[in-house]
Design a protein around this motif. Structure first.
Motif, PDB file in Angstrom:
ATOM      1  N   ARG A  68      48.361  33.458  30.342  1.00 25.32           N
ATOM      2  CA  ARG A  68      47.461  34.241  31.203  1.00 25.32           C
ATOM      3  C   ARG A  68      46.877  35.435  30.466  1.00 25.32           C
ATOM      4  O   ARG A  68      45.708  35.763  30.635  1.00 25.32           O
ATOM      5  CB  ARG A  68      48.202  34.723  32.439  1.00 25.32           C
ATOM      6  CG  ARG A  68      48.377  33.654  33.441  1.00 25.32           C
ATOM      7  CD  ARG A  68      48.879  34.239  34.708  1.00 25.32           C
ATOM      8  NE  ARG A  68      49.027  33.182  35.674  1.00 25.32           N
ATOM      9  CZ  ARG A  68      49.498  33.358  36.873  1.00 25.32           C
ATOM     10  NH1 ARG A  68      49.860  34.557  37.266  1.00 25.32           N
ATOM     11  NH2 ARG A  68      49.610  32.359  37.707  1.00 25.32           N
ATOM     12  N   GLN A  69      47.703  36.104  29.668  1.00 26.21           N
ATOM     13  CA  GLN A  69      47.212  37.254  28.903  1.00 26.21           C
ATOM     14  C   GLN A  69      46.125  36.811  27.924  1.00 26.21           C
ATOM     15  O   GLN A  69      45.122  37.477  27.758  1.00 26.21           O
ATOM     16  CB  GLN A  69      48.365  37.928  28.154  1.00 26.21           C
ATOM     17  CG  GLN A  69      49.353  38.621  29.061  1.00 26.21           C
ATOM     18  CD  GLN A  69      48.717  39.730  29.856  1.00 26.21           C
ATOM     19  OE1 GLN A  69      48.456  39.568  31.038  1.00 26.21           O
ATOM     20  NE2 GLN A  69      48.449  40.838  29.227  1.00 26.21           N
ATOM     21  N   ALA A  72      42.958  36.131  29.796  1.00 26.67           N
ATOM     22  CA  ALA A  72      42.349  37.398  30.210  1.00 26.67           C
ATOM     23  C   ALA A  72      41.636  38.069  29.037  1.00 26.67           C
ATOM     24  O   ALA A  72      40.550  38.625  29.191  1.00 26.67           O
ATOM     25  CB  ALA A  72      43.411  38.326  30.798  1.00 26.67           C
ATOM     26  N   LYS A  75      38.385  36.196  28.437  1.00 30.04           N
ATOM     27  CA  LYS A  75      37.394  36.428  29.488  1.00 30.04           C
ATOM     28  C   LYS A  75      36.835  37.846  29.481  1.00 30.04           C
ATOM     29  O   LYS A  75      35.694  38.060  29.866  1.00 30.04           O
ATOM     30  CB  LYS A  75      37.999  36.142  30.857  1.00 30.04           C
ATOM     31  CG  LYS A  75      38.162  34.672  31.141  1.00 30.04           C
ATOM     32  CD  LYS A  75      38.685  34.461  32.548  1.00 30.04           C
ATOM     33  CE  LYS A  75      38.761  33.006  32.890  1.00 30.04           C
ATOM     34  NZ  LYS A  75      39.265  32.799  34.257  1.00 30.04           N
ATOM     35  N   ALA A  76      37.613  38.826  29.055  1.00 30.11           N
ATOM     36  CA  ALA A  76      37.190  40.225  29.121  1.00 30.11           C
ATOM     37  C   ALA A  76      35.875  40.478  28.386  1.00 30.11           C
ATOM     38  O   ALA A  76      34.954  41.050  28.950  1.00 30.11           O
ATOM     39  CB  ALA A  76      38.287  41.142  28.606  1.00 30.11           C
TER      40      ALA A  76
END
Length: 86
Positions: A68-69, A72, A75-76
């Protein structure tokens, strides 16, 4: 059964073979947990049963968190570049 004042929130909750661990299943269901993390074999054996949350070992939970990290982080930059063009 009701443990510590919690009302049953899921009628088909499987029974853990270790009665002392049943409260953890019911608590995870009561708070709409995404996952229950445990090293306890009796709980981990319930992974094959249908429950409204994942039952994970600590290693599996860490792997899920890292994934998940990573997503993320990918995507950031995409989200910030989309926002700057609007």
């Amino acid at each position: 059964p009701i443990h510590y004042g919690l009302k049953p929130v899921w009628r088909r909750m499987p029974r853990c073979r270790d009665a002392d661990d049943q409260k953890f299943l019911e608590l995870a269901a009561a708070c709409s947990a995404e996952a229950l993390v445990s090293k306890d074999r009796a709980l981990l054996d319930l992974r094959r049963r249908r429950v409204p949350f994942a039952i994970l070992s600590p290693l599996e939970a860490a792997a899920r968190w890292e994934k998940r990290q990573l997503i993320a982080e990918i995507k950031a930059p995409l989200n910030s570049s989309i926002g700057s063009t609007i």
